[in-house]
Motif scaffolding. Structure first.
Motif, PDB file in Angstrom:
ATOM      1  N   SER A 134       0.835  -1.201   0.000  1.00  0.00           N
ATOM      2  CA  SER A 134       0.000   0.000   0.000  1.00  0.00           C
ATOM      3  C   SER A 134       0.869   1.250   0.000  1.00  0.00           C
ATOM      4  O   SER A 134       1.933   1.281   0.630  1.00  0.00           O
ATOM      5  N   ASP A 135       0.404   2.274  -0.675  1.00  0.00           N
ATOM      6  CA  ASP A 135       1.178   3.508  -0.813  1.00  0.00           C
ATOM      7  C   ASP A 135       1.499   4.148   0.533  1.00  0.00           C
ATOM      8  O   ASP A 135       2.574   4.723   0.713  1.00  0.00           O
ATOM      9  N   TYR A 140       9.578  -1.863   1.156  1.00  0.00           N
ATOM     10  CA  TYR A 140      10.997  -2.209   1.125  1.00  0.00           C
ATOM     11  C   TYR A 140      11.382  -2.845  -0.205  1.00  0.00           C
ATOM     12  O   TYR A 140      10.534  -3.360  -0.944  1.00  0.00           O
ATOM     13  N   THR A 141      12.671  -2.781  -0.497  1.00  0.00           N
ATOM     14  CA  THR A 141      13.281  -3.531  -1.586  1.00  0.00           C
ATOM     15  C   THR A 141      14.454  -4.311  -1.002  1.00  0.00           C
ATOM     16  O   THR A 141      14.852  -4.085   0.152  1.00  0.00           O
ATOM     17  N   VAL A 142      15.000  -5.230  -1.775  1.00  0.00           N
ATOM     18  CA  VAL A 142      16.119  -6.043  -1.289  1.00  0.00           C
ATOM     19  C   VAL A 142      17.288  -5.972  -2.264  1.00  0.00           C
ATOM     20  O   VAL A 142      17.122  -5.657  -3.445  1.00  0.00           O
ATOM     21  N   LYS A 153       8.324   4.876   3.480  1.00  0.00           N
ATOM     22  CA  LYS A 153       7.014   5.034   2.854  1.00  0.00           C
ATOM     23  C   LYS A 153       7.118   5.526   1.417  1.00  0.00           C
ATOM     24  O   LYS A 153       6.158   5.431   0.652  1.00  0.00           O
ATOM     25  N   THR A 154       8.286   6.033   1.033  1.00  0.00           N
ATOM     26  CA  THR A 154       8.439   6.605  -0.300  1.00  0.00           C
ATOM     27  C   THR A 154       9.141   5.661  -1.276  1.00  0.00           C
ATOM     28  O   THR A 154       9.427   6.050  -2.402  1.00  0.00           O
ATOM     29  N   ILE A 159       8.485  -4.446  -2.737  1.00  0.00           N
ATOM     30  CA  ILE A 159       8.030  -5.828  -2.925  1.00  0.00           C
ATOM     31  C   ILE A 159       7.200  -6.316  -1.745  1.00  0.00           C
ATOM     32  O   ILE A 159       6.758  -7.463  -1.716  1.00  0.00           O
ATOM     33  N   GLY A 160       6.994  -5.447  -0.764  1.00  0.00           N
ATOM     34  CA  GLY A 160       6.189  -5.801   0.396  1.00  0.00           C
ATOM     35  C   GLY A 160       6.190  -4.661   1.393  1.00  0.00           C
ATOM     36  O   GLY A 160       6.757  -3.596   1.138  1.00  0.00           O
ATOM     37  N   GLU A 161       5.535  -4.905   2.532  1.00  0.00           N
ATOM     38  CA  GLU A 161       5.414  -3.899   3.581  1.00  0.00           C
ATOM     39  C   GLU A 161       6.078  -4.372   4.863  1.00  0.00           C
ATOM     40  O   GLU A 161       6.036  -5.564   5.198  1.00  0.00           O
ATOM     41  N   ALA A 162       6.670  -3.443   5.597  1.00  0.00           N
ATOM     42  CA  ALA A 162       7.113  -3.721   6.959  1.00  0.00           C
ATOM     43  C   ALA A 162       5.901  -3.642   7.875  1.00  0.00           C
ATOM     44  O   ALA A 162       5.035  -2.785   7.690  1.00  0.00           O
ATOM     45  N   VAL A 163       5.819  -4.536   8.856  1.00  0.00           N
ATOM     46  CA  VAL A 163       4.612  -4.607   9.683  1.00  0.00           C
ATOM     47  C   VAL A 163       4.820  -4.096  11.105  1.00  0.00           C
ATOM     48  O   VAL A 163       3.923  -4.221  11.945  1.00  0.00           O
TER      49      VAL A 163
END
Length: 231
Positions: A134-135, A140-142, A153-154, A159-163
C-alpha cells in the motif's frame, strides 16, 4: 537469557480519533492492543522477556494498567516521531540486542515464535508482509543477496510492507543508535535503518510473515481488519 523488548507508545494516535493512547484501544476480544502485545511477548519468551515501553501522551493511563513494565518517557512526544522514541528506549536497554514493535500492532502470536531463531542467532531483521504493498505503508526492496536495501514510505517498486515488529542485534545496535541520533525529529525509525544500511553495512533480514496476520491500527478500517483477524 533476557530478551529485551520495546513497545513504542508515546504518540497521540490522533488519526484513530480516540481520547486514550491508541495502544489502549480495546479489541473485539476485550483486550487492549497493548495487552495482546504483552501476552504475545510472554507467550513467546516467558519470564525471560523484559518489556520497556516508551510513553508520552497520557502516559499515566498506560503505566496504571501495566505497572510491571519498565518505562521511558518521551516528553517531546508531540514534537518527535518514532526515531527519537526508539533512540531513548535503546539507550535504556544496555548492550544487548532489542526486539521492538510499534504500539499499535495487532499481530499473530506465532510471529514471535518465528522470530526466536533469528533472535538467538542475533540477526537483525524487519518483519514483512509480501501479500500487499500500500502507498501509505512502509515499503521495502532487497539487494541481490536478499538483504533489505530501501525501507520507507516513499520506496518505489516495493516488494512488500514492513509490519512494525523488528530486531536489532547487539553488533548492529551502536551504529543504529548513532544514525537515529542524526535523523530529523519527525523521521520514522526506518530512516535510521536505511542510513545504517548505506553507511555502516547493516545486513537487515526481511522476515516474511505473509501467512500470519499483523495489522497496524492507524484508522477505523484498520481496527476492523484487526478485529476480523482475531475471530
Amino acid at each position: 537469557m533476557t530478551i529485551q523488548t520495546v513497545i513504542l507508545a508515546a504518540g497521540m494516535g490522533s488519526r484513530l480519533g480516540r481520547v486514550l493512547p491508541k495502544s489502549l484501544t480495546v479489541l473485539s476480544d476485550g483486550r487492549s492492543i497493548m495487552q495482546q502485545q504483552h501476552e504475545n511477548i510472554r507467550a513467546a519468551f516467558g519470564d525471560d522477556a523484559r518489556i520497556t515501553t516508551v510513553v508520552g501522551y497520557r502516559a499515566e493511563d498506560i503505566v496504571e494498567l501495566f505497572p510491571d513494565a519498565n518505562y521511558v518517557y518521551n516528553e517531546r512526544y508531540d514534537q518527535t516521531n518514532t526515531s527519537k522514541s526508539l533512540l531513548r528506549a535503546l539507550s535504556a536497554t544496555g548492550r544487548g540486542g532489542v526486539l521492538w514493535m510499534n504500539g499499535d500492532v495487532v499481530f499473530d502470536p506465532r510471529i514471535l515464535d518465528r522470530a526466536i531463531g533469528n533472535i538467538q542467532a542475533d540477526q537483525s531483521f524487519v518483519t514483512v508482509n509480501t501479500a500487499k504493498v500500500s502507498d501509505e505503508e512502509v515499503k521495502y526492496t532487497v539487494t541481490p543477496e536478499g538483504w533489505i536495501d530501501e525501507l520507507s514510505k516513499t520506496v518505489v517498486g516495493g516488494i512488500g510492507e514492513a509490519v512494525g515488529i523488528n530486531y536489532i542485534s547487539q553488533r548492529d545496535k551502536r551504529a543504529f543508535m548513532r544514525q537515529l541520533s542524526r535523523v530529523d525529529d519527525q523521521d520514522y525509525f526506518e530512516r535510521g535503518l536505511e542510513l545504517a544500511i548505506a553507511e555502516d553495512g547493516l545486513r537487515l533480514l526481511p522476515m516474511d510473515v505473509s501467512d500470519l496476520y499483523a495489522v497496524e491500527v492507524d484508522f477505523a478500517e484498520d481496527l476492523e481488519r484487526a478485529n476480523a483477524a482475531l475471530l
